[in-house]
Design a protein around this motif. Structure first.
Motif, PDB file in Angstrom:
ATOM      1  N   ILE A  25      45.453   1.549 -59.850  1.00 20.09           N
ATOM      2  CA  ILE A  25      44.299   1.895 -59.163  1.00 20.09           C
ATOM      3  C   ILE A  25      43.939   1.570 -57.659  1.00 20.09           C
ATOM      4  N   ARG A  26      44.588   0.701 -57.306  1.00 24.64           N
ATOM      5  CA  ARG A  26      44.501   0.520 -55.592  1.00 24.64           C
ATOM      6  C   ARG A  26      45.404   1.689 -54.943  1.00 24.64           C
ATOM      7  N   LEU A  27      46.354   2.047 -55.508  1.00 22.66           N
ATOM      8  CA  LEU A  27      47.174   2.991 -54.820  1.00 22.66           C
ATOM      9  C   LEU A  27      46.510   4.376 -54.978  1.00 22.66           C
ATOM     10  N   LEU A  28      45.676   4.758 -56.018  1.00 19.84           N
ATOM     11  CA  LEU A  28      44.798   5.863 -56.331  1.00 19.84           C
ATOM     12  C   LEU A  28      43.720   5.655 -55.105  1.00 19.84           C
ATOM     13  N   SER A  29      43.004   4.525 -54.932  1.00 19.68           N
ATOM     14  CA  SER A  29      41.939   4.392 -54.163  1.00 19.68           C
ATOM     15  C   SER A  29      42.654   4.650 -52.463  1.00 19.68           C
ATOM     16  N   GLN A  30      43.683   4.216 -52.276  1.00 20.28           N
ATOM     17  CA  GLN A  30      44.261   4.014 -50.850  1.00 20.28           C
ATOM     18  C   GLN A  30      44.725   5.703 -50.668  1.00 20.28           C
ATOM     19  N   MET A  31      45.463   6.359 -51.473  1.00 21.25           N
ATOM     20  CA  MET A  31      45.622   7.642 -51.493  1.00 21.25           C
ATOM     21  C   MET A  31      44.200   8.584 -51.296  1.00 21.25           C
ATOM     22  N   THR A  32      43.251   8.381 -52.021  1.00 20.74           N
ATOM     23  CA  THR A  32      42.197   9.013 -51.763  1.00 20.74           C
ATOM     24  C   THR A  32      41.293   8.809 -50.668  1.00 20.74           C
ATOM     25  N   GLY A  33      41.508   7.524 -50.374  1.00 27.06           N
ATOM     26  CA  GLY A  33      40.878   7.157 -48.798  1.00 27.06           C
ATOM     27  C   GLY A  33      41.642   7.943 -47.605  1.00 27.06           C
ATOM     28  N   ARG A  34      42.876   8.000 -47.853  1.00 22.88           N
ATOM     29  CA  ARG A  34      43.657   8.642 -46.656  1.00 22.88           C
ATOM     30  C   ARG A  34      43.383   9.923 -46.697  1.00 22.88           C
ATOM     31  N   SER A  35      43.440  10.572 -47.929  1.00 21.48           N
ATOM     32  CA  SER A  35      42.792  12.059 -47.970  1.00 21.48           C
ATOM     33  C   SER A  35      41.644  12.527 -47.414  1.00 21.48           C
ATOM     34  N   LEU A  36      40.603  11.547 -47.678  1.00 22.16           N
ATOM     35  CA  LEU A  36      39.370  11.748 -47.067  1.00 22.16           C
ATOM     36  C   LEU A  36      39.142  11.576 -45.728  1.00 22.16           C
ATOM     37  N   GLN A  37      39.987  10.487 -45.200  1.00 23.28           N
ATOM     38  CA  GLN A  37      40.146  10.420 -43.629  1.00 23.28           C
ATOM     39  C   GLN A  37      40.613  11.444 -42.900  1.00 23.28           C
ATOM     40  N   LYS A  38      41.581  12.146 -43.583  1.00 26.18           N
ATOM     41  CA  LYS A  38      42.152  13.386 -42.655  1.00 26.18           C
ATOM     42  C   LYS A  38      40.822  14.468 -42.679  1.00 26.18           C
ATOM     43  N   LYS A  39      40.180  14.737 -43.705  1.00 27.48           N
ATOM     44  CA  LYS A  39      39.275  15.778 -43.991  1.00 27.48           C
ATOM     45  C   LYS A  39      38.147  15.243 -42.968  1.00 27.48           C
ATOM     46  N   LEU A  40      37.850  13.730 -42.737  1.00 24.93           N
ATOM     47  CA  LEU A  40      36.839  13.417 -41.708  1.00 24.93           C
ATOM     48  C   LEU A  40      36.848  13.523 -40.326  1.00 24.93           C
ATOM     49  N   GLU A  41      38.390  13.386 -40.096  1.00 22.90           N
ATOM     50  CA  GLU A  41      38.830  13.112 -38.529  1.00 22.90           C
ATOM     51  C   GLU A  41      38.225  14.120 -37.713  1.00 22.90           C
ATOM     52  N   PRO A  42      38.011  15.460 -38.063  1.00 21.19           N
ATOM     53  CA  PRO A  42      37.451  16.561 -37.114  1.00 21.19           C
ATOM     54  C   PRO A  42      35.831  16.102 -36.733  1.00 21.19           C
ATOM     55  N   TYR A  43      35.183  15.207 -37.554  1.00 21.78           N
ATOM     56  CA  TYR A  43      33.985  14.858 -37.380  1.00 21.78           C
ATOM     57  C   TYR A  43      33.991  13.370 -36.499  1.00 21.78           C
ATOM     58  N   GLY A  44      35.141  12.688 -36.184  1.00 20.58           N
ATOM     59  CA  GLY A  44      35.046  11.510 -35.661  1.00 20.58           C
ATOM     60  C   GLY A  44      34.792  10.325 -36.724  1.00 20.58           C
ATOM     61  N   LEU A  45      34.957  10.489 -38.091  1.00 16.37           N
ATOM     62  CA  LEU A  45      34.409   9.728 -38.813  1.00 16.37           C
ATOM     63  C   LEU A  45      35.346   8.967 -39.893  1.00 16.37           C
ATOM     64  N   THR A  46      35.240   7.710 -40.581  1.00 16.84           N
ATOM     65  CA  THR A  46      35.886   7.224 -41.400  1.00 16.84           C
ATOM     66  C   THR A  46      35.404   7.184 -42.855  1.00 16.84           C
ATOM     67  N   PRO A  47      36.048   6.939 -43.921  1.00 15.62           N
ATOM     68  CA  PRO A  47      35.551   7.036 -45.269  1.00 15.62           C
ATOM     69  C   PRO A  47      34.194   5.830 -45.368  1.00 15.62           C
ATOM     70  N   PHE A  48      34.435   4.863 -44.562  1.00 17.59           N
ATOM     71  CA  PHE A  48      33.577   3.874 -44.472  1.00 17.59           C
ATOM     72  C   PHE A  48      32.113   4.499 -43.907  1.00 17.59           C
ATOM     73  N   HIS A  49      32.266   5.352 -42.866  1.00 13.72           N
ATOM     74  CA  HIS A  49      31.157   6.025 -42.348  1.00 13.72           C
ATOM     75  C   HIS A  49      30.369   6.785 -43.184  1.00 13.72           C
ATOM     76  N   TRP A  50      31.385   7.509 -44.232  1.00 18.62           N
ATOM     77  CA  TRP A  50      30.842   8.466 -44.952  1.00 18.62           C
ATOM     78  C   TRP A  50      29.928   7.593 -46.355  1.00 18.62           C
ATOM     79  N   VAL A  51      30.235   6.617 -46.794  1.00 20.42           N
ATOM     80  CA  VAL A  51      29.693   5.840 -47.793  1.00 20.42           C
ATOM     81  C   VAL A  51      28.393   5.366 -47.047  1.00 20.42           C
ATOM     82  N   VAL A  52      28.572   4.749 -45.784  1.00 18.57           N
ATOM     83  CA  VAL A  52      27.086   4.526 -45.458  1.00 18.57           C
ATOM     84  C   VAL A  52      26.342   5.455 -45.117  1.00 18.57           C
ATOM     85  N   LEU A  53      26.661   6.575 -44.631  1.00 27.16           N
ATOM     86  CA  LEU A  53      25.758   7.693 -44.323  1.00 27.16           C
ATOM     87  C   LEU A  53      25.203   8.223 -45.885  1.00 27.16           C
ATOM     88  N   CYS A  54      25.995   8.364 -47.065  1.00 30.72           N
ATOM     89  CA  CYS A  54      25.451   8.610 -48.280  1.00 30.72           C
ATOM     90  C   CYS A  54      24.278   7.817 -48.848  1.00 30.72           C
TER      91      CYS A  54
END
Length: 154
Positions: A25-54
């Protein structure tokens, strides 16, 4: 690695990495987070920023401690995240009008505008994670994760 595979592994090995459920589960979480991080990089955001925005898209003007509670995060960590989000003009903080001890977090126009694009970015990430899952498997997986979280929240 499938559950069927685990039936062939001695019980004592089922609780150690790389076979344990917690590790996977931790591995899945890390891999999911890294994947989302790559998709958020063009916006200058992190997955943590994403959840706060939500949280704020759902309920703008939350008290900092409410965001911490919703996300089950450490308060000190949240303070730094919100500070960086303020630097990026995504949010601003203001003292509560009735209780000056409480700081509320509000979206800026920039933070609000991201709601038009970012949910699609996150949805594509989720589609990648759940690729090959049937609709029923997706629903069941989500329900099982929620059940496990509830078990540990007691």
């Amino acid at each position: 690695m499938s559950v069927h595979f685990l039936s062939k592994v001695p019980v004592w090995q089922q609780v150690v990495a790389p076979y344990s459920l917690g590790y996977r589960i931790r591995l899945l979480s890390q891999m999911t987070g890294r994947s989302l991080q790559k998709k958020l990089e063009p916006y200058g955001l992190t997955p943590f920023h994403w959840v706060v925005l939500c949280c704020l898209w759902e309920n703008d003007g939350l008290a900092t401690f409410d965001i911490v509670d919703r996300l089950k995060q450490v308060g000190g960590t949240m303070t730094g995240v919100i500070s960086r989000m303020e630097e990026r003009d995504l949010v601003y903080r203001a003292q509560d009008e009735r209780d000056r001890r409480i700081w509320r977090v509000w979206l800026t126009q920039t933070g609000r505008q991201l709601q038009q694009e970012l949910p699609d970015v996150a949805a594509k990430n989720l589609q990648q994670v759940l690729n090959g899952f049937s609709e029923q498997e997706q629903k069941q997986f989500s329900e099982l994760v929620d059940k496990a979280i509830a078990n540990l929240s007691r």
